[in-house]
Design an enzyme around this catalytic site. Structure first.
Site, PDB file in Angstrom:
ATOM      1  N   ARG A   1     -40.541 -19.921  -4.369  1.00 20.27           N
ATOM      2  CA  ARG A   1     -41.838 -20.204  -4.995  1.00 20.27           C
ATOM      3  C   ARG A   1     -42.960 -19.648  -4.142  1.00 20.27           C
ATOM      4  O   ARG A   1     -43.034 -19.903  -2.937  1.00 20.27           O
ATOM      5  CB  ARG A   1     -42.015 -21.718  -5.171  1.00 20.27           C
ATOM      6  CG  ARG A   1     -43.414 -22.170  -5.593  1.00 20.27           C
ATOM      7  CD  ARG A   1     -43.587 -22.097  -7.094  1.00 20.27           C
ATOM      8  NE  ARG A   1     -44.947 -22.342  -7.523  1.00 20.27           N
ATOM      9  CZ  ARG A   1     -45.394 -23.470  -8.057  1.00 20.27           C
ATOM     10  NH1 ARG A   1     -44.594 -24.496  -8.188  1.00 20.27           N
ATOM     11  NH2 ARG A   1     -46.648 -23.569  -8.462  1.00 20.27           N
TER      12      ARG A   1
ATOM     13  N   ARG B   1     -43.677 -18.851 -12.253  1.00 22.02           N
ATOM     14  CA  ARG B   1     -43.073 -19.398 -11.038  1.00 22.02           C
ATOM     15  C   ARG B   1     -41.555 -19.451 -11.150  1.00 22.02           C
ATOM     16  O   ARG B   1     -41.014 -19.697 -12.221  1.00 22.02           O
ATOM     17  CB  ARG B   1     -43.632 -20.765 -10.697  1.00 22.02           C
ATOM     18  CG  ARG B   1     -43.379 -21.812 -11.746  1.00 22.02           C
ATOM     19  CD  ARG B   1     -44.437 -22.865 -11.701  1.00 22.02           C
ATOM     20  NE  ARG B   1     -45.560 -22.358 -12.458  1.00 22.02           N
ATOM     21  CZ  ARG B   1     -46.384 -23.098 -13.157  1.00 22.02           C
ATOM     22  NH1 ARG B   1     -46.272 -24.380 -13.167  1.00 22.02           N
ATOM     23  NH2 ARG B   1     -47.353 -22.588 -13.836  1.00 22.02           N
TER      24      ARG B   1
ATOM     25  N   ASP C   1     -40.799 -25.023 -10.122  1.00 25.46           N
ATOM     26  CA  ASP C   1     -41.887 -25.982  -9.968  1.00 25.46           C
ATOM     27  C   ASP C   1     -41.238 -27.361 -10.016  1.00 25.46           C
ATOM     28  O   ASP C   1     -40.425 -27.633 -10.909  1.00 25.46           O
ATOM     29  CB  ASP C   1     -42.894 -25.821 -11.110  1.00 25.46           C
ATOM     30  CG  ASP C   1     -44.133 -26.674 -10.943  1.00 25.46           C
ATOM     31  OD1 ASP C   1     -44.524 -26.938  -9.790  1.00 25.46           O
ATOM     32  OD2 ASP C   1     -44.711 -27.078 -11.965  1.00 25.46           O
TER      33      ASP C   1
ATOM     34  N   ASP D   1     -42.400 -31.252 -10.096  1.00 22.47           N
ATOM     35  CA  ASP D   1     -43.524 -32.188 -10.207  1.00 22.47           C
ATOM     36  C   ASP D   1     -43.020 -33.616 -10.072  1.00 22.47           C
ATOM     37  O   ASP D   1     -42.023 -33.991 -10.693  1.00 22.47           O
ATOM     38  CB  ASP D   1     -44.221 -32.047 -11.564  1.00 22.47           C
ATOM     39  CG  ASP D   1     -45.091 -30.820 -11.660  1.00 22.47           C
ATOM     40  OD1 ASP D   1     -45.532 -30.306 -10.620  1.00 22.47           O
ATOM     41  OD2 ASP D   1     -45.333 -30.361 -12.794  1.00 22.47           O
TER      42      ASP D   1
END
Length: 160
Positions: free
Chosen positions: A83, A92, A95, A97
């Site tokens: 990344r 990307r 990711d 989260d």
């Protein structure tokens, strides 16, 4: 003490399914016990439409890490998988989260939990509702399934 944590993985470059698998394996090895995973969901890019579509997956994790330590592990895993943070909402490789951290509410300059945009993102709510539909959002006091039903986002999200 362990915490019930919900994460969202996303990728739109290269071997998308492979990137999700690598992130899951790294999280299981470094962050805690992987309790559950949603199916994979394909979505158009959100925020910036001029990029490839995403694969997303929600994970349920049980971990003894505090939220900030977990964030550091997540950022390190993202970096180890390639990344590069060049542009907001840009393409990307991976990711990760942090959506929910037990029923905690965290608001610091480096971390906001629950993730502030959960109720606005169908691509996050659909996989999250699959594995945590009855979980109550600690700020909005609604089930994740209710937030999905009320979500104003009409972006197409397809379960694979």
């Amino acid at each position: 003490m362990t915490h019930d944590i919900f994460l969202l993985l996303g990728t739109n470059l290269g071997d998308r399914a492979g990137h999700l698998a690598a992130a899951r394996a790294a999280l299981a090895a470094r962050a805690g016990h992987l309790v559950n995973t949603s199916a994979l969901y394909e979505t158009a890019a959100w925020g910036r439409a001029d990029q490839p579509g995403f694969l997303n997956q929600a994970l349920a994790l049980s971990s003894s890490l505090n939220a900030h330590a977990l964030l550091e592990v997540m950022l390190d895993i993202e970096k180890s998988l390639g990344r590069e943070r060049r542009e907001h909402w840009g393409p990307r490789v991976i990711d990760i989260d942090l959506l929910l951290y037990s029923d905690q509410i965290i608001d610091t300059p480096t971390l906001q939990v629950p993730h502030p945009r959960i109720p606005l993102r169908r691509f996050a709510l659909m996989p999250l509702a699959e594995i945590a539909g009855d979980v109550i959002h600690p700020v909005l006091h609604k089930k994740i399934s209710e937030l999905l039903a009320e979500c104003p986002d009409q972006l197409a999200v397809k379960k694979l």
